[in-house]
Enzyme design. Structure first.
Site, PDB file in Angstrom:
ATOM      1  N   GLY A 114       0.827  -1.212   0.000  1.00  0.00           N
ATOM      2  CA  GLY A 114       0.000   0.000   0.000  1.00  0.00           C
ATOM      3  C   GLY A 114       0.851   1.247   0.000  1.00  0.00           C
ATOM      4  N   ASN A 115       0.228   2.390   0.265  1.00  0.00           N
ATOM      5  CA  ASN A 115       0.981   3.643   0.347  1.00  0.00           C
ATOM      6  C   ASN A 115       0.365   4.530   1.422  1.00  0.00           C
ATOM      7  OD1 ASN A 115      -1.069   5.500  -0.935  1.00  0.00           O
ATOM      8  ND2 ASN A 115      -0.825   3.976  -2.553  1.00  0.00           N
TER       9      ASN A 115
END
Ligand code: PMT
Length: 400
Positions: free
Chosen positions: A208-209
């Protein structure tokens, strides 16, 4: 400076009790509020409550304090009129210019921005009469917030619920800040993507980020306050739904692509603020990946995700559609931004610098908006909503 003067109109629906929370938000943030309930609204919440919470007298009819000509003065002196909840009956009266009590008189005399937050049963909202009245009010410049979907009075659920008062307050705050009576995105459909995609590795883990979704949600909220129909494609954001915005929740880049392409089919503008993963794991392990004693972990093989922004820029769903991208850069910010604008083929690219503790999750942002026409619009450090408004200003100019 004088406090902004807000008229809070309350019509006779069960959601009238939620208007107390809206009133509290206005007074606590320094607005002077005059509450004008209808006689029916007083069946749900009494005049004493409105008067105590606003610190002002409360009247429903035009016959109190006649010497002060309240049926004209209250509307004339307002900086904003918001009607929440607005019943089907109130929308009909406002659309047809009826003026048989203090609130409807106020609506006819007000020359400031007007916001309606309708709440009613789904059948009443969907009825052609109500939809025609809403269209008339929007055409005349009022902001009519789409009702939320959810639990209604009794056992019913559906579209017609009053949006969260905190979100109605945000719409009003934006409308007041701009102080214009002509919502310049009226009649437009805009699509905004927000948040960060998550690419699953196994049932427990994902790549993810750091995107919180705040910048995308600010774009959605400001567009709604400027009169647009807004579809917000939200990836893992966990933020409250902005009032009047149609929220589509997605998880991965592939799901985001599908939702954006679907919504973009009839959109006037698409703004891609989401942080989309360029790659995803080639293999999804159906069981949790285990660590094995004495063995190195298997490498994670990645495959490319589709480039959604490049795709919608190259193949516009309708002529004149404006496409806006964001570039999240950590170094050589402007040079990388310019190269990205050329690569992606969008009309505008908002270049912002990011880092572990920069921009992601913050309430503020700072950017340069690059135009395919060679223009550069710097936006100084400030709330994400200010950047959002600049983006919409540039979009409106291109739509015109
Ligand atoms: O959410 P916040 O915490 O408020 O933070 C805001 C933000 C930093 C996420 C936002 O301002 C921002 O910069 N969003 C874009 C992040 C990003 O993915 O940038 P990029 O440079 O990797 O991608 C460029 C553009 O292509 C973006 O518009 C992106 O949505 C799009 N893209 C990227 C990859 C991909 N496979 N498909 C895409 O469409």
């Amino acid at each position: 400076m004088d406090k902004p003067k807000v008229v809070l109109g309350v019509s006779g629906g069960i959601a009238a009790y939620k208007a107390c929370e809206l009133l509290r938000r206005f007074t606590e943030s320094g607005h002077g509020v005059r509450v004008v309930p209808t006689a029916s609204a007083l069946h749900f919440v009494g005049a004493a409550t409105w008067s105590a919470l606003s610190g002002n007298p409360v009247a429903t009819e035009v016959w109190d304090d006649v010497h002060q000509v309240p049926h004209v003065r209250i509307g004339q002196h307002a900086d904003l009129v918001v009607v929440a909840p607005a019943t089907a009956d109130m929308l009909a009266k406002a659309a047809h210019g009826l003026a048989d009590d203090l609130l409807t008189n106020t609506l006819l005399t007000a020359r400031c921005p007007v916001v309606f937050a309708p709440a009613m049963h789904t059948e009443m909202w969907e009825h052609p009469a109500t939809q025609d009245n809403v269209a008339t009010l929007r055409r005349r410049g009022a902001v009519v917030i789409e009702p939320a979907v959810g639990r209604l009075t009794g056992v019913d659920t559906g579209k017609g619920r009053l949006p969260d008062p905190a979100e109605i307050f945000e719409v009003c705050r934006r409308v007041l800040a701009r102080g214009v009576t002509e919502p310049d995105l009226r009649g437009r459909h805009v699509v905004v993507s927000a948040g960060g995609t998550r690419e699953p590795l196994d049932p427990v883990r994902f790549l993810g980020n750091r995107s919180s979704g705040k910048q995308g949600y600010a774009l959605a909220r400001t567009a709604a306050a400027r009169g647009a129909r807004v579809t917000l494609v939200s990836a893992n954001a966990g933020l409250p739904d902005p009032a009047g915005v149609d929220v589509v929740r997605v998880g991965t880049a592939v799901q985001l692509r599908e939702a954006v392409l679907k919504a973009a089919a009839d959109a006037d503008a698409v703004v891609m603020a989401a942080a989309v993963a360029d790659f995803r794991p080639a293999v999804y392990a159906t069981g949790k990946i285990k660590k094995r004693d004495g063995q190195d972990p298997d490498p994670i093989v990645l495959v490319r995700n589709p480039d959604i922004l490049a795709e919608i820029s190259a193949d516009r769903a309708r002529p004149g559609q404006v496409v806006v991208g964001f570039a999240a850069e950590t170094d050589d910010v402007l040079a990388n931004g310019r190269a990205k604008l050329a690569r992606k083929g969008c009309d505008l690219l908002v270049v912002n610098e990011v880092g572990e503790a920069r921009t992601f999750g913050s309430e503020e942002n700072e950017a340069v908006v690059l135009g395919a026409d060679g223009s550069e619009t710097p936006v100084p450090h400030g709330p994400k909503e200010a950047l959002a408004d600049t983006v919409w200003d540039l979009v409106v100019r291109r739509l015109a």
